[in-house]
Write a protein that holds these residues in place. Structure first.
Motif, mmCIF file in Angstrom:
data_model
loop_
_atom_site.group_PDB
_atom_site.id
_atom_site.type_symbol
_atom_site.label_atom_id
_atom_site.label_comp_id
_atom_site.label_asym_id
_atom_site.label_seq_id
_atom_site.Cartn_x
_atom_site.Cartn_y
_atom_site.Cartn_z
ATOM 1 N N ALA A 84 0.854 -1.101 -0.104
ATOM 2 C CA ALA A 84 -0.165 0.040 -0.022
ATOM 3 C C ALA A 84 0.942 1.191 -0.010
ATOM 4 C CB ALA A 84 -1.019 0.009 1.131
ATOM 5 N N VAL A 122 -4.475 1.055 -1.436
ATOM 6 C CA VAL A 122 -3.866 -0.255 -1.841
ATOM 7 C C VAL A 122 -3.104 -0.502 -3.256
ATOM 8 C CG1 VAL A 122 -4.566 -2.727 -2.371
ATOM 9 C CG2 VAL A 122 -5.686 -1.516 -0.651
ATOM 10 N N ASN A 127 -2.961 -6.573 -3.282
ATOM 11 C CA ASN A 127 -3.633 -7.069 -1.959
ATOM 12 C C ASN A 127 -3.990 -8.644 -2.084
ATOM 13 O OD1 ASN A 127 -5.328 -7.931 0.377
ATOM 14 N ND2 ASN A 127 -4.555 -5.834 1.066
#
Length: 262
Positions: A193, A199, A202
């Protein structure tokens, strides 16, 4: 009745006390051993999570440094007048075959922030004015659906005449995919991030450039520059060992999480 008669003997009472003492000692040793083993396992898990996060952060830094170095090298060889840069932009950008192996798309922008050439051209950014973009002002920016790595271009008199930038698609087939496929235990997960709170990639399925789940205090601290390994709670309330490592090439951080139940 028999037990009372048996305990009536002083010798038998002494035997009973010894037996009870042995049983209690055995229980205490078992409990202590269990707690010690659990503590050792948790320390090993913490070390493993921290090692993974550190290795990934270092590898990401290396790959980003390579791309920035390549862009800077190309930029240094584009020392020409702004008029020539504008006139030959499409030819110049097509010649950068090496950059094509490092980025999903490459752009040339003039000193006003106008995209004057791109490769491949199916990204359709030519003519777009990016002078208000942070990466044009600071030569660094993350934006959906790609991150931009950029370097300034100067003429022979060291006057700024433009920017060359390489885009890395967050949903593309590139080096970021290598990290998203690394597993931690059975249900552990990794994330990358930005310190501004978005983000990058992820493993939990969060879409690129969505806000970081700031309910987690460790992630909140990571956005302020925290680096280390702690026990915390996931967004689902599960006890988790989490390690955060900051990158040096860009204002990002890597987080590695492993549920404590494993």
């Amino acid at each position: 009745m028999l037990i009372k008669r048996w305990l009536g003997s002083l010798a038998n009472r002494a035997v009973a006390l010894v037996v009870v003492a042995i049983i209690l000692t055995a229980l205490l040793v078992t409990v202590a051993g269990f707690l010690l083993s659990r503590s050792e396992l948790e320390q090993q898990a913490s070390n493993q999570v921290e090692t993974i996060a550190t290795l990934i952060a270092g590898e990401l830094d290396d790959k980003l440094a390579l791309r920035l170095e390549a862009l800077n090298h190309v930029a240094q060889n584009l020392t020409m007048s702004s008029d020539v840069l504008d006139a030959r932009a499409r030819v110049l950008i097509r010649r950068q075959t090496a950059l094509g192996h490092l980025f999903d798309a490459v752009y040339l922008m003039d000193e006003k922030g106008l995209v004057i050439a791109e490769h491949p051209e199916d990204y359709h950014q030519a003519g777009l004015n990016v002078s208000d973009r942070e990466y044009f002002r600071r030569i660094s920016y993350q934006e959906k659906p790609a991150i931009m790595v950029a370097a300034p271009i100067f003429d022979h008199r060291q006057r700024f005449i433009g920017v060359i930038g390489g885009a890395i698609a967050l949903d593309g087939n590139n080096f970021l995919d290598q990290f998203i496929n690394i597993r931690i235990g059975t249900s552990g997960y990794l994330g990358v991030a930005t310190r501004s709170g978005f983000v990058v990639v992820n493993q939990r399925g969060d879409e690129a450039m969505t806000p970081v789940r700031v309910a987690n205090p460790v992630l909140r601290d990571a956005m302020e520059g925290f680096e280390g390994t702690l026990e915390t709670r996931s967004s689902d309330g599960e006890r988790t060992i989490m390690s955060v490592q900051q990158l040096t090439q860009v204002p990002w951080f890597v987080s590695a999480s492993w549920p404590a139940r494993e």
